[in-house]
Motif scaffolding. Structure first.
Motif, PDB file in Angstrom:
ATOM      1  N   LEU A 210      46.782 -31.978   1.360  1.00 58.58           N
ATOM      2  CA  LEU A 210      47.935 -31.660   1.925  1.00 58.58           C
ATOM      3  C   LEU A 210      48.028 -33.071   2.854  1.00 58.58           C
ATOM      4  N   LYS A 211      47.065 -33.707   3.205  1.00 61.91           N
ATOM      5  CA  LYS A 211      47.569 -34.847   4.087  1.00 61.91           C
ATOM      6  C   LYS A 211      48.287 -36.019   3.019  1.00 61.91           C
ATOM      7  N   ASN A 212      48.002 -35.884   1.591  1.00 57.85           N
ATOM      8  CA  ASN A 212      48.778 -36.681   0.807  1.00 57.85           C
ATOM      9  C   ASN A 212      50.084 -36.095   0.234  1.00 57.85           C
ATOM     10  N   MET A 213      50.535 -35.047   0.957  1.00 61.47           N
ATOM     11  CA  MET A 213      51.751 -34.476   0.246  1.00 61.47           C
ATOM     12  C   MET A 213      52.269 -33.544   1.642  1.00 61.47           C
ATOM     13  N   PRO A 214      52.588 -34.478   2.630  1.00 59.74           N
ATOM     14  CA  PRO A 214      52.995 -33.693   3.922  1.00 59.74           C
ATOM     15  C   PRO A 214      54.379 -33.018   3.606  1.00 59.74           C
ATOM     16  N   TYR A 215      54.857 -33.436   2.476  1.00 51.74           N
ATOM     17  CA  TYR A 215      56.608 -32.544   2.306  1.00 51.74           C
ATOM     18  C   TYR A 215      56.119 -31.258   2.143  1.00 51.74           C
ATOM     19  N   LEU A 216      55.072 -30.660   1.600  1.00 50.25           N
ATOM     20  CA  LEU A 216      54.758 -29.277   1.311  1.00 50.25           C
ATOM     21  C   LEU A 216      54.853 -28.604   2.721  1.00 50.25           C
ATOM     22  N   LEU A 217      54.615 -29.114   3.527  1.00 46.32           N
ATOM     23  CA  LEU A 217      54.862 -28.502   5.145  1.00 46.32           C
ATOM     24  C   LEU A 217      56.352 -28.181   5.366  1.00 46.32           C
ATOM     25  N   ASP A 218      57.369 -28.442   4.387  1.00 45.07           N
ATOM     26  CA  ASP A 218      58.638 -28.057   4.659  1.00 45.07           C
ATOM     27  C   ASP A 218      58.808 -26.929   3.986  1.00 45.07           C
ATOM     28  N   GLU A 247      39.631 -30.899   9.749  1.00 44.95           N
ATOM     29  CA  GLU A 247      40.584 -31.950   8.992  1.00 44.95           C
ATOM     30  C   GLU A 247      41.890 -31.400   9.083  1.00 44.95           C
ATOM     31  N   ILE A 248      42.026 -30.042   8.745  1.00 45.56           N
ATOM     32  CA  ILE A 248      43.456 -29.215   8.987  1.00 45.56           C
ATOM     33  C   ILE A 248      44.014 -29.509  10.368  1.00 45.56           C
ATOM     34  N   VAL A 249      43.158 -29.228  11.533  1.00 47.84           N
ATOM     35  CA  VAL A 249      43.617 -29.296  12.674  1.00 47.84           C
ATOM     36  C   VAL A 249      44.202 -30.845  12.990  1.00 47.84           C
ATOM     37  N   ARG A 250      43.426 -31.625  12.438  1.00 53.88           N
ATOM     38  CA  ARG A 250      43.828 -33.164  12.746  1.00 53.88           C
ATOM     39  C   ARG A 250      45.185 -33.449  12.119  1.00 53.88           C
ATOM     40  N   ILE A 251      45.453 -32.814  10.874  1.00 51.36           N
ATOM     41  CA  ILE A 251      46.792 -33.087  10.333  1.00 51.36           C
ATOM     42  C   ILE A 251      47.987 -32.364  11.161  1.00 51.36           C
ATOM     43  N   LEU A 252      47.657 -31.108  11.577  1.00 48.61           N
ATOM     44  CA  LEU A 252      48.516 -30.260  12.395  1.00 48.61           C
ATOM     45  C   LEU A 252      48.878 -31.098  13.744  1.00 48.61           C
ATOM     46  N   GLU A 253      47.861 -31.788  14.222  1.00 45.45           N
ATOM     47  CA  GLU A 253      48.114 -32.466  15.520  1.00 45.45           C
ATOM     48  C   GLU A 253      48.902 -33.676  15.335  1.00 45.45           C
ATOM     49  N   GLU A 254      48.674 -34.420  14.066  1.00 46.58           N
ATOM     50  CA  GLU A 254      49.638 -35.453  13.754  1.00 46.58           C
ATOM     51  C   GLU A 254      51.049 -35.111  13.431  1.00 46.58           C
ATOM     52  N   PRO A 287      45.451 -25.987  17.150  1.00 43.41           N
ATOM     53  CA  PRO A 287      46.311 -26.297  18.275  1.00 43.41           C
ATOM     54  C   PRO A 287      47.342 -25.460  19.103  1.00 43.41           C
ATOM     55  N   ASP A 288      47.309 -25.426  20.235  1.00 42.68           N
ATOM     56  CA  ASP A 288      48.364 -24.401  20.861  1.00 42.68           C
ATOM     57  C   ASP A 288      49.736 -24.390  20.186  1.00 42.68           C
ATOM     58  N   SER A 289      50.408 -25.739  19.795  1.00 47.43           N
ATOM     59  CA  SER A 289      51.439 -25.530  19.281  1.00 47.43           C
ATOM     60  C   SER A 289      51.518 -25.127  18.022  1.00 47.43           C
ATOM     61  N   TRP A 290      50.423 -24.692  17.244  1.00 46.91           N
ATOM     62  CA  TRP A 290      50.391 -23.999  16.201  1.00 46.91           C
ATOM     63  C   TRP A 290      49.838 -22.624  15.902  1.00 46.91           C
ATOM     64  N   LYS A 291      49.523 -22.075  17.028  1.00 43.22           N
ATOM     65  CA  LYS A 291      48.988 -20.910  17.148  1.00 43.22           C
ATOM     66  C   LYS A 291      49.871 -19.725  16.778  1.00 43.22           C
ATOM     67  N   GLU A 292      51.069 -19.790  17.108  1.00 44.31           N
ATOM     68  CA  GLU A 292      51.975 -18.711  16.724  1.00 44.31           C
ATOM     69  C   GLU A 292      52.418 -19.107  15.374  1.00 44.31           C
ATOM     70  N   LYS A 293      52.332 -20.109  14.786  1.00 40.85           N
ATOM     71  CA  LYS A 293      52.451 -20.178  13.145  1.00 40.85           C
ATOM     72  C   LYS A 293      51.505 -19.726  12.340  1.00 40.85           C
ATOM     73  N   VAL A 294      50.091 -20.011  12.795  1.00 42.78           N
ATOM     74  CA  VAL A 294      48.996 -19.821  11.817  1.00 42.78           C
ATOM     75  C   VAL A 294      48.607 -18.429  11.714  1.00 42.78           C
ATOM     76  N   LYS A 295      48.643 -17.951  10.580  1.00 43.06           N
ATOM     77  CA  LYS A 295      47.885 -16.547  10.339  1.00 43.06           C
ATOM     78  C   LYS A 295      46.525 -16.862   9.349  1.00 43.06           C
ATOM     79  N   VAL A 296      45.865 -15.786   9.396  1.00 45.39           N
ATOM     80  CA  VAL A 296      44.478 -15.763   8.811  1.00 45.39           C
ATOM     81  C   VAL A 296      44.428 -14.710   7.758  1.00 45.39           C
ATOM     82  N   LEU A 297      44.346 -14.890   6.573  1.00 52.05           N
ATOM     83  CA  LEU A 297      44.111 -14.175   5.494  1.00 52.05           C
ATOM     84  C   LEU A 297      42.857 -13.286   5.701  1.00 52.05           C
ATOM     85  N   LEU A 298      42.585 -12.152   6.611  1.00 49.17           N
ATOM     86  CA  LEU A 298      41.163 -11.564   6.710  1.00 49.17           C
ATOM     87  C   LEU A 298      41.783 -10.199   6.867  1.00 49.17           C
TER      88      LEU A 298
END
Length: 298
Positions: A210-218, A247-254, A287-298
């Motif tokens: 994911l870090k190497n292909m950040p455009y996927l987050l578009d 590691e995912i959290v670090r990407i989201l914070e960046e 991160p707080d800025s992502w909490k509304e966007k993140v869903k957990v498949l459970l």
């Protein structure tokens, strides 16, 4: 951390999770080592087939990310159940080109193991796909599939599903209908092809993918594996070629607010974590800025 097997809430691969996303639903299950199958009924598309519940049977397009059994083992079950339930139309199985010959050998071996006579054996409809080439779905020409390599312990691919449409060229917006007809009759292209990334599936992979292909987050939605959660498991994530939440959290914070992604679905948690633990760690670490966007498949 208590093991899931010591907890009353044992992961059940046939207990589907249903997530309502911005423009479609995501139904299925994904726990590492048990099973992954992800269905989008509205788009007639699914990714992986580690189990084959009846809800998967009518879906006509299936992409296989890699060969591990918890992702692939029920491909022929899907094919057989369609015949058993009277679905005449062939499902299309999109398999990365490097895997196709081995997939065919496995499919034929499975049929022979079930004592299917050679003269009756027929391969399902397999379409080889290669990275960076968009392929329109066989029965949904308004959708296109593009695959990309990811880092895992064996060759593995992710994919993006695009909505396809034609849009009149900007310079022709004020043209009359008669002018447009004349241009089309003369062979002039009057529209542009528009591909909107609806959803990306990372498949099994290291976080670096994911870090190497950040455009996927578009993509409107991205489905990302998150096998390991606990701080002491970061080394294990690297050894097993899986992703870790830290590691995912670090990407989201960046990335912060720059991503166009409306929803990040995390899935494929290690079976050693009970559901309660997974949700607790997510609440603490996302991160707080992502909490509304993140869903957990459970």
């Amino acid at each position: 951390v208590p093991l899931a097997s010591e907890n009353k809430n044992i992961h059940n691969a046939l207990r589907q999770v249903n997530l309502n996303l911005p423009h479609f639903s995501l139904n299925g299950f994904s726990i590492s080592g048990l099973s992954t199958y992800l269905q989008i009924p509205e788009l007639d598309f699914m990714v992986d087939i580690g189990e084959c519940p009846l809800s998967a049977v009518p879906i006509n397009h299936l992409f296989l990310t890699h060969a591990h059994g918890d992702h692939a083992r029920c491909l022929m079950r899907h094919h057989s159940l369609r015949k058993m339930t009277g679905i005449a139309k062939d499902a299309i199985y999109y398999i990365p080109e490097p895997f196709v010959e081995k997939a065919k050998a496995w499919i034929k071996a499975e049929a022979l193991f079930e004592n299917v006579p050679e003269y009756k054996f027929r391969y399902p409809e397999i379409q080889a796909v290669i990275p960076n080439e968009r392929v329109h779905l066989a029965y949904r020409k308004d959708l296109a599939l593009e695959i990309f390599p990811v880092e895992h312990s064996i060759p593995s691919m992710g994919c993006t599903l695009f909505r396809y449409k034609k849009k009149l060229k900007q310079e022709l917006l004020n043209a009359t209908p008669e002018e447009l007809i004349q241009k089309r009759l003369s062979g002039e292209k009057i529209t542009n092809d528009i591909y909107e990334p609806l959803i990306s599936f990372m498949g099994d992979c290291k976080t670096e993918s994911l870090k190497n292909m950040p455009y996927l987050l578009d993509s409107e939605v991205i489905v990302m594996e998150c096998t390991f959660l606990n701080d002491e498991d970061e080394e294990m994530a690297h050894l097993k070629s899986h992703s870790h939440l830290n590691e995912i959290v670090r990407i989201l914070e960046e990335i912060g607010d720059s991503a166009k992604c409306k929803c990040l679905v995390l899935n494929h948690f290690s079976m050693k974590y009970p559901e309660k633990h997974i949700l607790s760690v997510m609440e603490k670490k996302i991160p707080d800025s992502w909490k509304e966007k993140v869903k957990v498949l459970l």
